[in-house]
Scaffold this motif. Structure first.
Motif, PDB file in Angstrom:
ATOM      1  N   SER A 281      46.134  48.105  81.114  1.00 57.86           N
ATOM      2  CA  SER A 281      46.684  47.075  82.008  1.00 57.86           C
ATOM      3  C   SER A 281      45.717  45.898  82.150  1.00 57.86           C
ATOM      4  N   GLN A 282      44.436  46.195  82.314  1.00 58.65           N
ATOM      5  CA  GLN A 282      43.455  45.118  82.460  1.00 58.65           C
ATOM      6  C   GLN A 282      43.358  44.301  81.177  1.00 58.65           C
ATOM      7  N   ALA A 283      43.334  44.975  80.024  1.00 60.97           N
ATOM      8  CA  ALA A 283      43.254  44.262  78.746  1.00 60.97           C
ATOM      9  C   ALA A 283      44.478  43.373  78.541  1.00 60.97           C
ATOM     10  N   GLN A 284      45.653  43.858  78.930  1.00 62.03           N
ATOM     11  CA  GLN A 284      46.877  43.068  78.789  1.00 62.03           C
ATOM     12  C   GLN A 284      46.831  41.832  79.682  1.00 62.03           C
ATOM     13  N   ARG A 285      46.298  41.965  80.888  1.00 61.03           N
ATOM     14  CA  ARG A 285      46.201  40.819  81.794  1.00 61.03           C
ATOM     15  C   ARG A 285      45.182  39.803  81.303  1.00 61.03           C
ATOM     16  N   ILE A 286      44.094  40.290  80.717  1.00 62.69           N
ATOM     17  CA  ILE A 286      43.090  39.386  80.151  1.00 62.69           C
ATOM     18  C   ILE A 286      43.672  38.636  78.957  1.00 62.69           C
ATOM     19  N   LYS A 287      44.437  39.332  78.136  1.00 66.47           N
ATOM     20  CA  LYS A 287      45.111  38.695  76.998  1.00 66.47           C
ATOM     21  C   LYS A 287      46.081  37.619  77.496  1.00 66.47           C
ATOM     22  N   LYS A 288      46.803  37.923  78.565  1.00 67.19           N
ATOM     23  CA  LYS A 288      47.771  36.966  79.114  1.00 67.19           C
ATOM     24  C   LYS A 288      47.066  35.719  79.626  1.00 67.19           C
ATOM     25  N   LEU A 289      45.897  35.890  80.268  1.00 68.52           N
ATOM     26  CA  LEU A 289      45.121  34.729  80.720  1.00 68.52           C
ATOM     27  C   LEU A 289      44.809  33.806  79.541  1.00 68.52           C
ATOM     28  N   ALA A 290      44.399  34.416  78.410  1.00 69.17           N
ATOM     29  CA  ALA A 290      44.067  33.624  77.228  1.00 69.17           C
ATOM     30  C   ALA A 290      45.292  32.894  76.695  1.00 69.17           C
ATOM     31  N   GLN A 291      46.440  33.580  76.655  1.00 71.86           N
ATOM     32  CA  GLN A 291      47.660  32.975  76.138  1.00 71.86           C
ATOM     33  C   GLN A 291      48.131  31.814  77.017  1.00 71.86           C
ATOM     34  N   GLN A 292      47.873  31.920  78.325  1.00 68.05           N
ATOM     35  CA  GLN A 292      48.309  30.886  79.272  1.00 68.05           C
ATOM     36  C   GLN A 292      47.286  29.772  79.448  1.00 68.05           C
ATOM     37  N   GLY A 293      46.158  29.882  78.752  1.00 71.05           N
ATOM     38  CA  GLY A 293      45.112  28.878  78.872  1.00 71.05           C
ATOM     39  C   GLY A 293      44.354  28.957  80.178  1.00 71.05           C
ATOM     40  N   LYS A 294      44.381  30.112  80.834  1.00 68.56           N
ATOM     41  CA  LYS A 294      43.716  30.284  82.131  1.00 68.56           C
ATOM     42  C   LYS A 294      42.492  31.192  82.035  1.00 68.56           C
ATOM     43  N   PHE A 295      42.068  31.466  80.810  1.00 66.34           N
ATOM     44  CA  PHE A 295      40.946  32.379  80.612  1.00 66.34           C
ATOM     45  C   PHE A 295      39.643  31.709  81.024  1.00 66.34           C
ATOM     46  N   ASN A 296      38.878  32.387  81.880  1.00 66.05           N
ATOM     47  CA  ASN A 296      37.496  31.991  82.171  1.00 66.05           C
ATOM     48  C   ASN A 296      36.733  33.223  82.623  1.00 66.05           C
ATOM     49  N   TYR A 297      35.419  33.137  82.611  1.00 68.63           N
ATOM     50  CA  TYR A 297      34.590  34.306  82.895  1.00 68.63           C
ATOM     51  C   TYR A 297      34.872  34.872  84.282  1.00 68.63           C
ATOM     52  N   ASP A 298      34.994  34.014  85.291  1.00 71.81           N
ATOM     53  CA  ASP A 298      35.196  34.489  86.669  1.00 71.81           C
ATOM     54  C   ASP A 298      36.489  35.291  86.795  1.00 71.81           C
ATOM     55  N   ALA A 299      37.550  34.800  86.135  1.00 72.70           N
ATOM     56  CA  ALA A 299      38.837  35.501  86.212  1.00 72.70           C
ATOM     57  C   ALA A 299      38.732  36.869  85.545  1.00 72.70           C
ATOM     58  N   VAL A 300      38.044  36.924  84.405  1.00 70.66           N
ATOM     59  CA  VAL A 300      37.879  38.195  83.703  1.00 70.66           C
ATOM     60  C   VAL A 300      36.999  39.146  84.519  1.00 70.66           C
ATOM     61  N   TYR A 301      35.947  38.596  85.136  1.00 72.86           N
ATOM     62  CA  TYR A 301      35.063  39.417  85.975  1.00 72.86           C
ATOM     63  C   TYR A 301      35.846  40.052  87.120  1.00 72.86           C
TER      64      TYR A 301
END
Length: 253
Positions: A178-198
């Motif tokens: 579930s966490q990996a899928q949400r992190i992947k979704k952040l990247a796809q939506q252009g919302k990926f950053n270290y704080d969000a992943v942390y």
């Protein structure tokens, strides 16, 4: 290898090596490198070899098929072997010679799946792992990241993968699916950053709230070698019960 050397010393090589002629002379072994090495260790001067004329792609396919069935094979080894074979099959399908026509009608992932006893989707997921950085793929081989979350993380670009590994190292948590899928979704939506992943990696998993795990090697130093895991569990419960009763008596005073 020691067992293989001993077997060859007693019985010889039961399954011939497979080789192809080299344009510059001599032969190139395609299948049987370990048997050849073991034969040398056993003192044999010659080994049985089947010589076939093979294209590079034919040789790659045979090489993968002869090695992929090993009992112990790392996810990274399987991933790159499948990719090598898929690329070879695709190149064969793009040609029009009679040899390649035998495999061209089938999808390469379906062909690989049939040969390895897996579904074509599983083959594709393994090949996805080749998109991981070497360090991240090493974590998969070391079983610090499970296979299915690793497939999801393979969709991150190189910088995102390094940011994820930093967040994983800081939180000391392995990603759930579930966490990996949400992190992947952040990247796809252009919302990926270290704080969000942390923030995602720092979440307390439900399984961690409900389960306490103590490694076997940690417990072994407190028990005789003859104790089974079940016996160790029963003894731990017995000791905890005794400790609880002692605490209750202390509180009643």
């Amino acid at each position: 290898m020691a067992e293989t050397v001993e077997s060859i010393s007693q019985r010889g090589i039961l399954s011939p090596l497979i080789a192809r002629p080299r344009p510059e002379g001599g032969y190139e072994i395609i299948s049987g490198h370990r048997r050849q090495y073991a034969a040398k260790k056993a003192g044999l001067d010659t080994v049985p070899v089947i010589v076939r004329n093979m294209t590079d792609d034919d040789a790659i396919i045979l090489l993968v098929d002869s090695n992929i069935q090993r009992e112990n094979i790392l996810p990274s080894e399987r991933a790159f072997a499948f990719k090598m074979k898929m690329d070879a099959i695709k190149r064969q399908g793009a040609r029009s010679d009679l040899t390649s026509a035998q495999v061209a009608p089938k999808l390469s992932s379906e062909k690989i799946g049939e040969d390895s006893g897996m579904s074509k989707d599983t083959v594709k997921r393994y090949i996805r792992l080749t998109n991981l950085t070497p360090k991240l793929l090493e974590l998969v081989d070391d079983k610090k990241i499970s296979f299915t979350p690793a497939v999801e993380l393979s969709y991150l670009d190189e910088k995102q993968q390094y940011d994820f590994m930093e967040a994983m190292d800081t939180t000391q948590n392995a990603p759930s699916l579930s966490q990996a899928q949400r992190i992947k979704k952040l990247a796809q939506q252009g919302k990926f950053n270290y704080d969000a992943v942390y923030d995602i990696m720092n979440e307390v998993k439900k399984s961690e709230l409900d389960t306490v795990t103590i490694k076997n090697e940690t417990l072994r130093k407190y028990f005789p070698r003859s104790y089974t895991p079940k016996q160790m569990e029963e003894k731990i419960i017995q000791l905890l019960d005794a400790w609880q009763k002692k605490q209750q008596r202390h509180n009643e005073r």
